[in-house]
Scaffold this active site. Sequence first.
Site, PDB file in Angstrom:
ATOM      1  N   LEU A 169      -4.716 -18.692  -8.757  1.00  0.00           N
ATOM      2  CA  LEU A 169      -3.269 -18.762  -8.954  1.00  0.00           C
ATOM      3  C   LEU A 169      -2.886 -17.670  -9.945  1.00  0.00           C
ATOM      4  O   LEU A 169      -3.675 -17.317 -10.819  1.00  0.00           O
ATOM      5  CB  LEU A 169      -2.841 -20.122  -9.531  1.00  0.00           C
ATOM      6  CG  LEU A 169      -2.877 -21.361  -8.632  1.00  0.00           C
ATOM      7  CD1 LEU A 169      -2.425 -22.577  -9.430  1.00  0.00           C
ATOM      8  CD2 LEU A 169      -1.996 -21.192  -7.406  1.00  0.00           C
ATOM      9  N   ASP A 170      -1.676 -17.167  -9.820  1.00  0.00           N
ATOM     10  CA  ASP A 170      -1.182 -16.224 -10.820  1.00  0.00           C
ATOM     11  C   ASP A 170      -1.143 -16.895 -12.186  1.00  0.00           C
ATOM     12  O   ASP A 170      -0.971 -18.121 -12.289  1.00  0.00           O
ATOM     13  CB  ASP A 170       0.230 -15.746 -10.467  1.00  0.00           C
ATOM     14  CG  ASP A 170       0.276 -15.006  -9.136  1.00  0.00           C
ATOM     15  OD1 ASP A 170      -0.774 -14.525  -8.695  1.00  0.00           O
ATOM     16  OD2 ASP A 170       1.377 -14.934  -8.559  1.00  0.00           O
ATOM     17  N   LYS A 171      -1.245 -16.099 -13.222  1.00  0.00           N
ATOM     18  CA  LYS A 171      -1.260 -16.630 -14.585  1.00  0.00           C
ATOM     19  C   LYS A 171      -0.042 -17.496 -14.871  1.00  0.00           C
ATOM     20  O   LYS A 171      -0.158 -18.574 -15.471  1.00  0.00           O
ATOM     21  CB  LYS A 171      -1.322 -15.469 -15.589  1.00  0.00           C
ATOM     22  CG  LYS A 171      -1.337 -15.901 -17.047  1.00  0.00           C
ATOM     23  CD  LYS A 171      -1.389 -14.696 -17.977  1.00  0.00           C
ATOM     24  CE  LYS A 171      -1.339 -15.123 -19.430  1.00  0.00           C
ATOM     25  NZ  LYS A 171      -1.352 -13.961 -20.356  1.00  0.00           N
TER      26      LYS A 171
ATOM     27  N   THR B 162       1.924 -19.039 -12.702  1.00  0.00           N
ATOM     28  CA  THR B 162       2.137 -20.121 -11.734  1.00  0.00           C
ATOM     29  C   THR B 162       1.371 -21.346 -12.195  1.00  0.00           C
ATOM     30  O   THR B 162       0.211 -21.244 -12.595  1.00  0.00           O
ATOM     31  CB  THR B 162       1.648 -19.697 -10.336  1.00  0.00           C
ATOM     32  OG1 THR B 162       2.345 -18.532  -9.925  1.00  0.00           O
ATOM     33  CG2 THR B 162       1.888 -20.806  -9.320  1.00  0.00           C
TER      34      THR B 162
ATOM     35  N   ARG C 270       5.974 -14.748  -4.114  1.00  0.00           N
ATOM     36  CA  ARG C 270       6.901 -14.073  -5.029  1.00  0.00           C
ATOM     37  C   ARG C 270       7.500 -12.841  -4.362  1.00  0.00           C
ATOM     38  O   ARG C 270       8.710 -12.601  -4.435  1.00  0.00           O
ATOM     39  CB  ARG C 270       6.169 -13.716  -6.318  1.00  0.00           C
ATOM     40  CG  ARG C 270       5.641 -14.935  -7.061  1.00  0.00           C
ATOM     41  CD  ARG C 270       4.639 -14.579  -8.149  1.00  0.00           C
ATOM     42  NE  ARG C 270       5.250 -13.804  -9.227  1.00  0.00           N
ATOM     43  CZ  ARG C 270       4.587 -13.387 -10.288  1.00  0.00           C
ATOM     44  NH1 ARG C 270       3.298 -13.664 -10.421  1.00  0.00           N
ATOM     45  NH2 ARG C 270       5.203 -12.693 -11.227  1.00  0.00           N
TER      46      ARG C 270
END
Length: 339
Positions: free
Chosen positions: A147-149, A151, A251
């Site tokens: 996961l993105d930081k 998110t 995104r």
Amino acid sequence: MSAIEQIKVTADEAGMRLDRWFKSHYPGLAFGRLQKLLRTGQVRVDGKRAETNTRIAKGQLIRIPPLGVDLPADDKKNARPKSTKLIADDRKAIEDMLLFEDNQVMVLNKPAGLAVQGGSGLKRHLDGMLEAFADRKGNKPRLVHRLDKETSGIILVARTRQAAQELTKAFRHRNTRKIYWAMLAGVPKPFQGRISTFLARNEGDERMQVVRQGDDDAQHAVSLYSVFEKSGQKLSWVTMKPVTGRTHQLRAHAAHIGHPIIGDDKYFNIENWELPGGIQNRLHLLARRIVIPHPSGHGQIDVSAPLPPHMQQTWNLLGFDATDYDPEVDDPDDALNKR
């Protein structure tokens, strides 16, 4: 590292994408630099040219040229051992994230702001924290996706090598159902749709950009979305499903259709747009739910994560109630993916 090396792929790395193998072993190596090394043939697999999405197999040799970055993440010879207190703190933090656990799998609720893997300047990340669960042989639970930081939400961790292989296989063959919740600027029309583009990383920064089919490093990306609730024409609560698994896919896709995710500092692209009062300027994206076959071959894992505090605050301000959501009715329609 000052000389060319040949590193053999281990059994538990079989099936990994080459870019993820590099991310695991050389977290300080920028993605754009890796792409250039591959394009110029400096990085090879069994002597052959490869791409970032090449799947590696047990026993293959990966040619590593001088990189000028830190030693591999698993090279502990010069690493300073963690203190007992830090290990205990990491273990407690992960235990607080647990949503589901058995002897093969951990399902965590990752908070926004915690990186999944290491990188330049990062001292604490989930992959490193999992060392607190390492056994006597040094084997620790394995991440099977990212996961993105910024998110928050569901992330799966395999407790055994076999579980990691089975879960990775399920992701690769798209036998998983991942549902995200997002707060978007404006209201997408139609209320339910399918976004299909080609994405490639912009070498000037870490963003993904929409490109044409056939462009360098272009990868097909498909997302489904469904508007669940709206606040006038200003904001909308949208459920999103990534059919493919590209970096920053949701995104980039939200911005592409003109309705970027609230608090997205990389992709928010509406000029002179004012954030409504009381809403925090933080990424409003939650990995809400995952449904995936259990690695044992029996049954499935079906886990949901609650809204993080900053998103719960927004839901409260807008009068949205997360308990109104019916996952069997309101998830993005899989039929859209078949068009």
